[in-house]
Design an enzyme around this catalytic site. Structure first.
Site, short mmCIF file in Angstrom:
data_model
loop_
_atom_site.label_atom_id
_atom_site.label_comp_id
_atom_site.label_asym_id
_atom_site.label_seq_id
_atom_site.Cartn_x
_atom_site.Cartn_y
_atom_site.Cartn_z
N TYR A 156 52.34 68.79 91.14
CA TYR A 156 50.90 69.03 90.94
C TYR A 156 50.63 70.53 90.87
O TYR A 156 49.93 71.01 89.98
CB TYR A 156 50.11 68.37 92.07
N LYS A 160 49.04 73.02 87.85
CA LYS A 160 47.87 73.89 88.04
C LYS A 160 48.20 75.36 87.80
O LYS A 160 47.34 76.14 87.39
CB LYS A 160 47.27 73.67 89.44
#
Ligand code: NAD
Length: 248
Positions: A156, A160
């Site tokens: 994740y 980002k």
């Protein structure tokens, strides 16, 4: 200040959480808002109804950002219908957490499909009407973990961080067309995405936030309204951190 009257804004994943708050805040500042959803049509309609009840303008648009062809076709259609697209908030995102050693390849792919490939497909489609109009605002949702990392969020966090690199590059590519491109990097915001955390986990996390509390979706939306506004015309390629001082 920060008026958006006459502008058309698309918010991906706009039916809840930070996306919903962005839809409401952009509409409150005068923009006509297109609320994208993938599964939550009823929730997206509810956002629209709330906006219209408050005197704003909104409509819904269902498409999956990870289906890049469908997403681009839908955005082309929306821009044609409105004759413009001034603001894109590429907010749609998913979190699949897990330690690297236990992380499945398909989860890594899915995270990149939605959070990176999806966001870039939407940006690519949005830049077409923006280039023609020689003005536009693209705002990506990154995350504090993209900059500081987090145990159990390797993939994740990688998506980002990727979004920050993309925002900076697109900012350079489209600066001559007066299209600004920035990322907002929220810290720990109280939404459905973080509701899975136990109270003990939240308590631990709040201890490392200098302002001593979690943030709200509205506080992230306010940053997006600023970046979408004429007042932010000279701001591009930046990361605006909304994290209570968690990462400075
Ligand atoms: P959320 O889970 O409440 O909302 C995410 C939205 O994205 C949902 O409406 C969901 O339906 C939509 N979505 C997911 N996959 C989609 C797809 N394929 N196509 C279209 N829409 C899709 O999460 P949130 O907390 O509101 O997060 C919004 C954004 O902010 C995300 O990009 C997230 O990574 C980022 N973010 C959140 C936090 C936080 O603490 N909540 C912190 C940093 C960054």
């Amino acid at each position: 200040m920060f008026r958006l009257d006459g502008k058309v804004a698309l918010v991906t994943g706009g039916s809840r959480g930070i996306g919903r708050a962005c839809c409401e805040a952009l509409a409150e500042h005068g923009a006509t808002v297109i609320v994208n959803y993938v599964k939550g049509e009823a929730a997206a309609r509810e956002v629209c109804d709330a906006i219209t009840a408050a005197g704003g303008k909104a409509e819904i648009a269902g498409f999956d950002v990870a289906d890049s062809k469908a997403a681009e076709a839908a955005i082309d259609e929306l821009a044609k219908k409105h004759g413009r697209l001034d603001i894109l908030v590429a907010n749609a995102g998913i979190a699949i957490d897990g330690l690297l050693l236990r992380m499945k390849d398909e989860d890594v792919s899915r995270l990149f499909d939605v959070n990176v490939r999806g966001a870039l497909a939407c940006a690519r489609a949005a830049t077409r009407p923006m280039m023609k109009a020689r003005t536009g605002r693209i705002i990506f949702l990154s995350s504090v973990v993209g900059e500081m990392g987090n145990v159990g969020q390797t993939a994740y966090a990688a998506t980002k961080a990727a979004i920050v690199g993309a925002a900076k590059s697109i900012a350079r590519e489209f600066a001559s067309r007066n299209v600004t491109v920035n990322a907002v990097a929220p810290g720990f915001i109280d939404t459905d995405m973080t509701h899975g955390m136990t109270d003990a986990m939240k308590e631990q996390l709040v201890k490392v936030i200098p302002l001593g509390r979690t943030g709200s979706a509205k506080e992230v939306a306010a940053a997006c309204v600023y970046l979408a506004s004429d007042e932010a015309a000279y701001v591009t390629g930046q990361v605006l951190r909304v994290n209570g001082g968690m990462y400075v």
